[in-house]
Design an enzyme around this catalytic site. Structure first.
Site, PDB file in Angstrom:
ATOM      1  N   THR A  29       0.802  -1.224   0.000  1.00 60.24           N
ATOM      2  CA  THR A  29       0.000   0.000   0.000  1.00 60.24           C
ATOM      3  C   THR A  29       0.834   1.271   0.000  1.00 60.24           C
ATOM      4  OG1 THR A  29      -0.113   0.073   2.422  1.00 60.24           O
ATOM      5  CG2 THR A  29      -1.849  -1.173   1.258  1.00 60.24           C
ATOM      6  N   CYS A  33       2.494   2.426   9.455  1.00 59.05           N
ATOM      7  CA  CYS A  33       1.509   2.419  10.536  1.00 59.05           C
ATOM      8  C   CYS A  33       2.173   2.211  11.885  1.00 59.05           C
ATOM      9  CB  CYS A  33       0.499   1.275  10.332  1.00 59.05           C
ATOM     10  SG  CYS A  33      -0.364   1.282   8.759  1.00 59.05           S
ATOM     11  N   CYS A  37      -2.278  -0.529  14.454  1.00 53.31           N
ATOM     12  CA  CYS A  37      -3.226  -0.041  13.453  1.00 53.31           C
ATOM     13  C   CYS A  37      -4.438  -0.968  13.383  1.00 53.31           C
ATOM     14  CB  CYS A  37      -2.559   0.036  12.080  1.00 53.31           C
ATOM     15  SG  CYS A  37      -3.633   0.739  10.806  1.00 53.31           S
ATOM     16  N   ARG A  62       3.942   6.666   3.313  1.00 56.33           N
ATOM     17  CA  ARG A  62       3.109   7.755   3.796  1.00 56.33           C
ATOM     18  C   ARG A  62       2.435   7.341   5.103  1.00 56.33           C
ATOM     19  NH1 ARG A  62       1.478   6.570  -1.173  1.00 56.33           N
ATOM     20  NH2 ARG A  62      -0.608   5.969  -0.435  1.00 56.33           N
ATOM     21  N   CYS A  64      -0.256   6.520   7.800  1.00 57.60           N
ATOM     22  CA  CYS A  64      -1.610   5.970   7.773  1.00 57.60           C
ATOM     23  C   CYS A  64      -2.594   6.996   8.340  1.00 57.60           C
ATOM     24  CB  CYS A  64      -1.660   4.679   8.590  1.00 57.60           C
ATOM     25  SG  CYS A  64      -3.299   3.955   8.751  1.00 57.60           S
ATOM     26  N   CYS A  67      -4.408   5.159  11.879  1.00 54.87           N
ATOM     27  CA  CYS A  67      -3.712   5.023  13.172  1.00 54.87           C
ATOM     28  C   CYS A  67      -2.802   6.203  13.480  1.00 54.87           C
ATOM     29  CB  CYS A  67      -2.925   3.720  13.224  1.00 54.87           C
ATOM     30  SG  CYS A  67      -1.525   3.629  12.071  1.00 54.87           S
ATOM     31  N   ASP A 458      17.788  10.560  50.910  1.00 50.31           N
ATOM     32  CA  ASP A 458      16.592  11.374  51.090  1.00 50.31           C
ATOM     33  C   ASP A 458      15.830  10.951  52.337  1.00 50.31           C
ATOM     34  OD1 ASP A 458      14.518  13.266  49.648  1.00 50.31           O
ATOM     35  OD2 ASP A 458      13.396  11.512  50.342  1.00 50.31           O
TER      36      ASP A 458
END
Length: 510
Positions: A29, A33, A37, A62, A64, A67, A458
């Site tokens: 695709t 993601c 996703c 690129r 998604c 998600c 402490d």
């Protein structure tokens, strides 16, 4: 199985702990993601794994749209790592490349540009420019989707050198024009007034928000911080101006519904988010302000990794079970935290808060327009270094220690910035008069965000150890808490008092 086989199992299981730790590129695709996703899990042969969003973008994938991997929590690896790559990633997240370029980033780390580029590409698959570009795109997306600013203003506020570069980057990363992104945005809050930017700060669940905001509330310095009606507010000193952050404890579910938040699925493995509104003098500071708020709230940690180590301890196990997702808060301003560490020597939290408020009133710069209880910016190190020690509201020896530390910060002798070498910074701190192991350790834990600091001396830690039935040295036991001894310190403090209700701080140890 190799590392990629384990990653594929994480993708198939939908384990949200891995969001932000690696990214999944789907070759069929051209989209990358998060591991979680909601789309159908791709076949193994159609997946490539990346250590950073920048590497995925550089390989031509690129983001998604379902998600939103660019908005995942940050990797906890960069909190823990003290090497050059970890320091570089903290500086890039703080906006160092946009402000000083790659040459400035490399110089602050003591490396050549070529060597730094090689280190980052080897580790992350992307160099400093690509990593900064990915962060720039995320800042721009926030402004496009949540404000009505003109696109030209957004381009330069996000750090792009031209509108053309802005448009090309947004199309390459998000496969959509900025105008198209704004038209389809579902994240605009119409109740946000002009001049305010609303963002969501994601985190890995669980997160004990009541204790987190209770810790900040009881230490809130008058004039600089306040917590009221479930909203923590504070003044920010940023590279290009001032700002105010308003952070809601509601984690997207409304004020007062924080607690040990486990996200929508309720199983402790999902992600939640905290609402944040930012009033900024200069929008170029947006990315830096977001990252500093994340460091303050310790939102990039992996609470499961911490619990897996500390829960095995007979001493800490019950405390870890009682406070799942306990955070180790950092700070938005290392110099301010250093002042507060000196002021807090051998006094109660309430007394330290009062003294810090007096310092702000005397030496802080007033806001142009006070905002509720917020009236001043915390004083600069240079101003405190030049002050008359007799005018500082503390014993003379402590005043000299404070001025010595402020002079060291102003001159650069001590570096407490996000890219500082933690071990070197602590050694330099301890060489200063009046700065002992507790003070240096507290600064290292909170100002430098080191997850592995045990404040052994402490008073509150010592009380908690006695309360838990431990007598004698803690060294051998504490070694088993590595690398999460800062969280062990906070669990020990939490033993001594119940979590406060948001907005109603209760007295607890330092």
């Amino acid at each position: 199985m190799n590392d990629e086989d384990y990653r594929y199992l994480a993708v198939r299981s939908g384990d949200a702990r891995f969001d932000g730790m690696f990214y999944v590129g789907v070759t069929s695709t051209g989209i990358y993601c998060r591991p979680t996703c909601p789309a159908t899990t791709p076949k193994r042969e159609n997946i490539r794994f990346f250590r950073s969003a920048a590497a995925a973008q550089g390989a031509g994938f690129r983001a998604c749209k379902r998600c939103r991997p660019d908005a995942a929590p940050g990797s906890p690896e960069w909190n823990a790592r003290a090497d050059a790559v970890g320091r570089a990633m903290r500086l890039i997240a703080d906006g160092a490349v946009d402000r000083a370029g790659v040459s400035g980033l490399a110089a602050s780390l003591g490396y050549s540009e070529r060597h730094l580029n090689r280190l980052l590409i080897t580790e992350l698959g992307a160099g400093p420019l690509a990593l900064a570009r990915a962060q720039r795109a995320q800042t721009a997306r926030i402004l496009v989707e949540t404000t009505t600013l003109p696109m030209g203003d957004i381009a330069f506020a996000a750090g792009f050198s031209s509108i053309r570069q802005f448009n090309e980057t947004m199309r390459a990363v998000f496969a959509r024009s900025p105008t198209g992104m704004r038209e389809r945005s579902e994240h605009r809050d119409n109740a946000v007034p002009a001049g305010v930017t609303a963002v969501r700060l994601p985190f890995r669940a669980p997160c004990d928000l009541d204790r987190l905001f209770g810790f900040l509330a009881e230490r809130a310095v008058p004039g600089v911080e306040e917590l009221s009606h479930g909203v923590y507010r504070r003044v920010l000193r940023l590279p290009h101006g001032r700002g105010i952050a308003e952070i809601s404890t509601g984690a997207g579910n409304g004020p007062g519904k924080g607690g040990a938040y486990n996200a929508a699925n309720g199983n402790g493995t999902g992600n939640g988010h905290i609402q944040c509104r930012l009033h900024l003098d200069d929008l170029r500071d947006l990315g830096t302000a977001v990252q500093r708020c994340r460091r303050l709230l310790d939102l990039d940690t992996d609470p499961h990794a911490v619990a897996e180590v500390l829960a095995q301890s007979d001493l800490l196990g019950p405390a870890v079970a009682a406070a799942p997702g306990l955070r180790a808060p950092g700070h938005v301003d290392p110099a301010e935290l250093a002042v507060r560490a000196i002021v807090g020597q051998q006094v109660s939290v309430a007394a330290a808060r009062t003294v810090a408020g007096r310092i702000v009133e005397q030496y802080g710069k007033p806001l142009t327009a006070p905002n509720g209880g917020l009236t001043h910016v915390f004083p600069e190190p240079e101003d405190l270094a030049a002050a008359n020690p007799e005018d500082l509201p503390m014993p003379a020896a402590r005043a000299r220690a404070l001025q010595g530390l402020m002079a060291a910060l102003a001159s650069g002798e001590v570096d407490l910035g996000p890219g500082a070498d933690r071990a070197d910074a602590e050694a330099r701190l301890r060489s200063l008069p009046g700065v002992g192991p507790w003070t240096a350790g507290y600064i290292r834990m909170r100002a430098l965000g080191d997850p592995d600091v045990l404040l052994e001396s402490d008073h509150g830690v010592q009380r908690a150890l006695r309360y838990a039935g431990h007598a004698g040295p803690i060294g051998d036991v504490a070694r088993t808490w590595r690398p999460w001894r800062s969280y062990a310190t906070h669990h020990l403090w939490a033993m001594l008092a119940p979590a406060p209700e948001p907005g109603s701080p209760k007295q607890r140890p330092r």
